[in-house]
Design a protein around this motif. Structure first.
Motif, PDB file in Angstrom:
ATOM      1  N   ILE A 111       0.869  -1.179   0.000  1.00 29.97           N
ATOM      2  CA  ILE A 111       0.000   0.000   0.000  1.00 29.97           C
ATOM      3  C   ILE A 111       0.901   1.222   0.000  1.00 29.97           C
ATOM      4  CG2 ILE A 111      -1.838   1.219   1.215  1.00 29.97           C
ATOM      5  CD1 ILE A 111      -2.444  -1.448   2.627  1.00 29.97           C
ATOM      6  N   SER A 112       0.734   2.107  -0.971  1.00 27.52           N
ATOM      7  CA  SER A 112       1.581   3.291  -1.081  1.00 27.52           C
ATOM      8  C   SER A 112       0.948   4.481  -0.373  1.00 27.52           C
ATOM      9  CB  SER A 112       1.798   3.651  -2.556  1.00 27.52           C
ATOM     10  OG  SER A 112       0.593   4.108  -3.135  1.00 27.52           O
ATOM     11  N   ALA A 113       1.729   5.547  -0.205  1.00 25.16           N
ATOM     12  CA  ALA A 113       1.208   6.776   0.389  1.00 25.16           C
ATOM     13  C   ALA A 113       0.065   7.322  -0.452  1.00 25.16           C
ATOM     14  CB  ALA A 113       2.327   7.805   0.523  1.00 25.16           C
ATOM     15  N   SER A 114       0.170   7.164  -1.777  1.00 24.13           N
ATOM     16  CA  SER A 114      -0.907   7.600  -2.664  1.00 24.13           C
ATOM     17  C   SER A 114      -2.185   6.824  -2.390  1.00 24.13           C
ATOM     18  CB  SER A 114      -0.485   7.419  -4.126  1.00 24.13           C
ATOM     19  OG  SER A 114      -1.535   7.709  -5.009  1.00 24.13           O
ATOM     20  N   ASP A 115      -2.085   5.505  -2.190  1.00 30.94           N
ATOM     21  CA  ASP A 115      -3.250   4.692  -1.862  1.00 30.94           C
ATOM     22  C   ASP A 115      -3.871   5.146  -0.544  1.00 30.94           C
ATOM     23  OD1 ASP A 115      -2.613   3.178  -4.102  1.00 30.94           O
ATOM     24  OD2 ASP A 115      -1.402   1.771  -2.934  1.00 30.94           O
ATOM     25  N   ILE A 116      -3.030   5.426   0.440  1.00 30.39           N
ATOM     26  CA  ILE A 116      -3.505   5.847   1.758  1.00 30.39           C
ATOM     27  C   ILE A 116      -4.307   7.139   1.646  1.00 30.39           C
ATOM     28  CG2 ILE A 116      -2.733   6.735   3.997  1.00 30.39           C
ATOM     29  CD1 ILE A 116      -0.432   4.686   3.830  1.00 30.39           C
ATOM     30  N   GLU A 117      -3.805   8.091   0.840  1.00 36.55           N
ATOM     31  CA  GLU A 117      -4.515   9.369   0.683  1.00 36.55           C
ATOM     32  C   GLU A 117      -5.839   9.169  -0.041  1.00 36.55           C
ATOM     33  OE1 GLU A 117      -3.892  13.905  -1.041  1.00 36.55           O
ATOM     34  OE2 GLU A 117      -2.237  12.476  -1.062  1.00 36.55           O
ATOM     35  N   ALA A 163      -5.538   1.967   6.938  1.00 36.74           N
ATOM     36  CA  ALA A 163      -4.862   1.762   5.653  1.00 36.74           C
ATOM     37  C   ALA A 163      -4.900   0.305   5.203  1.00 36.74           C
ATOM     38  CB  ALA A 163      -3.419   2.237   5.737  1.00 36.74           C
ATOM     39  N   LEU A 164      -5.192  -0.634   6.113  1.00 36.51           N
ATOM     40  CA  LEU A 164      -5.185  -2.060   5.793  1.00 36.51           C
ATOM     41  C   LEU A 164      -6.549  -2.576   5.345  1.00 36.51           C
ATOM     42  CD1 LEU A 164      -3.104  -3.279   8.881  1.00 36.51           C
ATOM     43  CD2 LEU A 164      -2.249  -2.657   6.616  1.00 36.51           C
ATOM     44  N   LYS A 165      -7.506  -1.689   5.191  1.00 35.67           N
ATOM     45  CA  LYS A 165      -8.904  -2.086   5.005  1.00 35.67           C
ATOM     46  C   LYS A 165      -9.143  -2.915   3.759  1.00 35.67           C
ATOM     47  CE  LYS A 165     -13.576  -0.138   5.134  1.00 35.67           C
ATOM     48  NZ  LYS A 165     -14.364   1.108   5.318  1.00 35.67           N
ATOM     49  N   TYR A 166      -8.410  -2.656   2.659  1.00 35.98           N
ATOM     50  CA  TYR A 166      -8.700  -3.315   1.389  1.00 35.98           C
ATOM     51  C   TYR A 166      -7.624  -4.327   0.983  1.00 35.98           C
ATOM     52  CZ  TYR A 166     -12.059   0.445   1.369  1.00 35.98           C
ATOM     53  OH  TYR A 166     -13.078   1.301   1.734  1.00 35.98           O
ATOM     54  N   VAL A 167      -6.889  -4.845   1.946  1.00 31.29           N
ATOM     55  CA  VAL A 167      -5.896  -5.887   1.700  1.00 31.29           C
ATOM     56  C   VAL A 167      -6.612  -7.205   1.383  1.00 31.29           C
ATOM     57  CG1 VAL A 167      -4.094  -7.268   2.796  1.00 31.29           C
ATOM     58  CG2 VAL A 167      -4.155  -4.794   3.131  1.00 31.29           C
ATOM     59  N   PRO A 168      -6.164  -7.962   0.393  1.00 25.86           N
ATOM     60  CA  PRO A 168      -6.799  -9.252   0.110  1.00 25.86           C
ATOM     61  C   PRO A 168      -6.844 -10.140   1.350  1.00 25.86           C
ATOM     62  CG  PRO A 168      -5.275  -8.684  -1.654  1.00 25.86           C
ATOM     63  CD  PRO A 168      -5.076  -7.664  -0.570  1.00 25.86           C
ATOM     64  N   GLY A 169      -8.032 -10.626   1.668  1.00 27.47           N
ATOM     65  CA  GLY A 169      -8.191 -11.500   2.825  1.00 27.47           C
ATOM     66  C   GLY A 169      -8.086 -10.789   4.154  1.00 27.47           C
ATOM     67  N   GLY A 170      -7.957  -9.445   4.138  1.00 25.79           N
ATOM     68  CA  GLY A 170      -7.819  -8.690   5.383  1.00 25.79           C
ATOM     69  C   GLY A 170      -9.131  -8.607   6.135  1.00 25.79           C
ATOM     70  N   LEU A 225     -13.550   5.390  -5.414  1.00 31.18           N
ATOM     71  CA  LEU A 225     -14.647   4.651  -4.810  1.00 31.18           C
ATOM     72  C   LEU A 225     -14.144   3.279  -4.380  1.00 31.18           C
ATOM     73  CD1 LEU A 225     -17.707   4.346  -4.156  1.00 31.18           C
ATOM     74  CD2 LEU A 225     -17.975   3.423  -6.481  1.00 31.18           C
ATOM     75  N   PHE A 226     -14.383   2.918  -3.113  1.00 27.91           N
ATOM     76  CA  PHE A 226     -13.925   1.642  -2.567  1.00 27.91           C
ATOM     77  C   PHE A 226     -15.129   0.877  -2.010  1.00 27.91           C
ATOM     78  CE2 PHE A 226     -10.541   4.715  -2.188  1.00 27.91           C
ATOM     79  CZ  PHE A 226      -9.431   4.038  -2.661  1.00 27.91           C
ATOM     80  N   VAL A 227     -15.162  -0.430  -2.259  1.00 30.21           N
ATOM     81  CA  VAL A 227     -16.253  -1.283  -1.787  1.00 30.21           C
ATOM     82  C   VAL A 227     -15.660  -2.492  -1.060  1.00 30.21           C
ATOM     83  CG1 VAL A 227     -18.266  -2.638  -2.445  1.00 30.21           C
ATOM     84  CG2 VAL A 227     -17.715  -0.560  -3.716  1.00 30.21           C
ATOM     85  N   HIS A 228     -16.297  -2.886   0.036  1.00 31.14           N
ATOM     86  CA  HIS A 228     -15.817  -4.023   0.836  1.00 31.14           C
ATOM     87  C   HIS A 228     -16.990  -4.909   1.238  1.00 31.14           C
ATOM     88  CE1 HIS A 228     -13.570  -6.264   3.937  1.00 31.14           C
ATOM     89  NE2 HIS A 228     -14.679  -6.147   4.644  1.00 31.14           N
ATOM     90  N   TYR A 229     -16.758  -6.228   1.212  1.00 34.56           N
ATOM     91  CA  TYR A 229     -17.754  -7.184   1.685  1.00 34.56           C
ATOM     92  C   TYR A 229     -17.083  -8.214   2.573  1.00 34.56           C
ATOM     93  CZ  TYR A 229     -20.930 -11.179   1.814  1.00 34.56           C
ATOM     94  OH  TYR A 229     -21.725 -12.209   2.249  1.00 34.56           O
ATOM     95  N   THR A 230     -17.673  -8.479   3.735  1.00 39.50           N
ATOM     96  CA  THR A 230     -17.252  -9.559   4.620  1.00 39.50           C
ATOM     97  C   THR A 230     -18.407 -10.542   4.748  1.00 39.50           C
ATOM     98  OG1 THR A 230     -15.701  -8.221   5.911  1.00 39.50           O
ATOM     99  CG2 THR A 230     -16.571 -10.188   6.964  1.00 39.50           C
TER     100      THR A 230
END
Length: 739
Positions: A142-148, A158-165, A658-663
């Motif tokens: 995850i880069s600083a650009s991704d974090i922003e 910052a770890l929210k969209y890590v695969p399997g996170g 735009l970011f989407v997450h499903y658990t």
């Protein structure tokens, strides 16, 4: 099986180390790739040597190294989002200078998430604590650009969209726990600039993400040089570094008095570069449920090239403030409902330094030292009895780590290391407060890589031991009834743990590679853990396989497919049973139970230049099982599906992210009123979709100014990852950033 596995590992290591070595008259040249606009290092840039088939990739500091015979060469440098650059060099370089090359942005391309540089086996990376390439498909950066773009405020955000996170959020003494692939107890380790941290999980959700240059998450277990518990993954944080004078200011404000302010200043003066920052975050919490926070982060780091071969890196972070625990809701346990708790004040000091020496043969030797101090005053108000109790939640640690990387030949690199850590909690800590804990840990590790044409093999082995000076932390969250008479452990050796890994990587083509890794070892239970019989749980034996395919095009589009299988014999976990202490606090008991998990991970990112955008998506499908009544049954306490996706657009000053997450669904009765469970059954969690939006406009002036709006949880979903602690719902924020 354990003895056979150990013998095979030793034989493999011996074979690798005794293969014939050969040498060539090669000269080492080094360089650094950086952004022409910001001066920031460019990670994963490709450096190709024309007419030779040789090349390298820049590391997290933008640095690379090539070994060439004397002569004139043409270097071509490429990186996603930047225009390609070609230069001519004469080897050896005059005065052994370091090549510095700036890349110019391409306006029609945008950097996606989870970008990890191509690798070429012709020239091996001799960095000391680099992970094995065999586990590359299970690594996310995850880069600083991704974090922003995510609007992340803390490291955990910052770890929210890590695969399997998977992040479990609660309101207790540990606010959040992050894990990968559902593997917990222990949770993943953390390191700062490659320096391992003990007991760091409680600092992660306070550490400002705005001081971070990149985060590397190893989702597998083959990370022996990165930490002591590499069997559950490692999270390595790289702090920001600068190549020229840099000033940035960010501030945002939103509902519930949510605010963030961050000021950074960095510069490079001759051979010394430094970066400083101050970040302030706060919230009034959730109306009617508490959760107020006022957190300040102060950070500074310095890099000093003492000589051409010797460098010093040091850093310090100080965190202070207050945190109220978020109140539990029905059907939460009545004893927790009756409490109002907080850390006021809380303090954390994290310091480190490392001295690195580069030898003539490309070897590296590094000495690392670190010291961390944490102190939080815990306050607990009992609403029913109208009484207040308190204690100091204090601990400190210091450590030394020696690492050496030695090229045995142009195709063989050996790495060795030795670590010492001393951790003390004078009055116990967190869930085992009340009695002193004093433990010393020692560890040794050896790892080797050997290249055979398109094939690269790696193997490693680590031993962990130490000494318990004193351990009285048996009373979880207090002195539990029935456990008071347990005598503390005095002057005893720690149980010996071992970890081993081996794997291989094969280059299928210029754009694809195949990777396999196997790792295994033992995990000792956390000190103070007790089972229902009042005994210490047994060591867990964990074995893991990873098989992955990685495809990356010249346009930096990437697909990674991984299959994994984890066998946990005598897995350590909560039993679900508790004991109530004399002061009405809850004691949670542990158990040993066989478990296994297996599944598939798919991660991809695609640049779409014609639309000035990029997309990413990752999916983890896993099957989790545990032994019940001597047969394996579904483990319903872990989700079977975790999905992430994002769309990122940037053109003519406008950006939209735009970011989407499903658990997936799972159940857990922790913190639930036992009477409710008896009447209604297991408490259902998960099975929710959330979406976050971050969009802005950048005014292109001498000082670029970005004005932005963030919407967290667009659909206003009141989801729960831990029973009794629903999310606060939709949150609007707006802000401005100056660079």
């Amino acid at each position: 099986m354990t003895k056979r596995f150990l013998v095979l590992t030793v034989i493999w290591l011996a074979c690798l180390l005794t293969l014939p070595a050969y040498s060539q008259q090669l000269i080492s040249i080094k360089g650094k790739i950086y952004d022409s606009e910001t001066g920031d290092p460019i990670v994963g840039a490709n450096i190709l040597v024309g007419g030779t088939g040789k090349g390298a990739s820049s590391n997290r500091e933008g640095e690379f190294e090539l070994k060439l015979s004397a002569g004139e060469y043409k270097l071509k440098i490429t990186s996603v989002g930047f225009s390609a650059k070609e230069i001519k060099v004469n080897v050896p370089l005059a005065n052994n200078k370091i090549l510095r090359m700036a890349l110019v942005h391409k306006k029609e391309e945008i950097e996606g998430v989870d970008v990890f540089g191509n690798f070429i086996l012709s020239d091996r990376d001799t960095a000391i604590n680099r992970i094995s390439l065999s586990v590359l498909p299970a690594v996310t950066q995850i880069s600083a650009s991704d974090i922003e773009k995510q609007g992340a405020v803390t490291l955990t955000d910052a770890l929210k969209y890590v695969p399997g996170g998977w992040t479990e959020t609660r309101g207790r003494k540990s606010k959040q726990f992050f894990s990968v692939r559902g593997q917990k107890y222990p949770y993943p380790d953390y390191s700062i600039n490659g320096i391992w941290q003990k007991e760091f999980e409680e600092t992660a959700y306070f550490l400002s993400a705005l001081n971070i240059e990149s985060v590397e998450i190893v989702r597998s277990s083959s990370a022996l040089l990165k930490g002591l518990s590499g069997l559950t993954g490692v999270i390595d944080v790289k702090t920001k570094k600068v190549e020229r004078e840099t000033v940035s200011l960010l501030t945002k404000y939103g509902e519930n008095n949510n605010y963030v302010a961050n000021l950074q200043y960095g510069n490079k003066i001759q051979d010394i570069s430094f970066n400083t920052s101050a970040a302030f975050t706060g919230t009034d919490g959730i109306p009617g449920r508490g959760g107020k926070e006022r957190i300040s982060n102060f950070h500074g780091n310095v890099d000093w090239a003492l000589t051409r071969k010797l460098s010093l890196e040091a850093g310090v972070t100080y965190i202070t403030g207050l945190r109220e625990f978020v109140g539990i809701v029905e059907p939460g346990n009545s004893k927790i409902l009756n409490q109002e708790e907080s850390f006021d004040p809380l303090k954390s000091l994290v310091t480190y330094a490392k001295l690195n020496y580069i030898g003539n043969s490309g070897s590296q030797t590094e000495l690392q030292v670190n010291y961390t101090f944490r102190d939080a005053k815990y306050l607990n108000y009992n609403k029913q009895n109208e009484t207040t109790s308190s204690h100091n939640d204090e601990d400190w640690e210091y450590g030394f780590n020696f690492l050496h990387s030695q090229p045995l030949s142009s195709s063989n690199t050996l790495r060795v290391g030795a670590l010492y850590n001393h951790w003390v909690a004078p009055d116990g800590k967190r869930y085992y407060a009340g009695r002193r804990c004093d433990v010393q840990t020692v560890s040794g590790v050896i790892a080797d890589e050997h290249k055979f044409g398109r094939l690269l093999l790696d193997a490693g082995f680590r031993l962990i031991g130490g000494h318990i000076n004193e351990w009285g932390g048996f009373g979880i969250e207090g002195s539990a009834s029935g456990l008071q008479k347990v005598e503390p452990i005095i002057d005893e050796p720690l149980p010996v743990e071992w970890q081993s890994a081996m794997g291989g990587s094969y280059i299928l083509s210029k754009s694809s590679s195949l990777h396999y890794s196997f790792s295994g070892g033992t995990i000792a239970p956390r000190k103070g853990s007790l089972n229902e019989q009042g005994d210490i749980p047994q060591n867990e034996i964990r074995l893991q396989h990873d098989l992955g395919l990685r495809i990356r095009s010249q346009k930096q589009n990437e697909v990674k497919l991984s299959a994994f299988y984890t066998q946990r014999n005598n897995a350590i976990g909560l039993s679900g049973e508790t004991i109530t202490s004399e002061n009405d606090l809850i004691v949670e008991l542990y158990e040993n139970r066989d478990k296994r998990s297996y599944g598939l991970e798919l991660a991809m990112n695609q640049n779409i230049p014609v639309l000035h955008s990029s997309v990413f998506a990752n999916t983890t499908f896993m099957k989790n099982e545990r032994k019940v009544d001597n047969k394996m049954s579904d483990d319903e306490e872990l989700p079977n599906v975790i999905l992430n996706a994002g769309y990122l657009y940037q053109y003519s000053g406008v950006d939209l992210n735009l970011f989407v997450h499903y658990t997936g669904k799972y159940s857990n009765n922790r913190f639930v009123n036992p009477a409710w469970v008896a009447e209604n059954g297991d408490y259902q969690l998960g099975d929710f979709v959330t979406a976050d939006l971050n969009c802005g406009y950048t005014v292109s002036r001498k000082i670029p100014i970005r004005i932005f709006v963030e919407v967290k949880n667009i659909f206003d979903v009141r989801y729960e990852t831990v029973a009794g602690y629903p999310d606060l719902g939709r949150l609007f924020q707006a802000g401005i950033r100056l660079n």
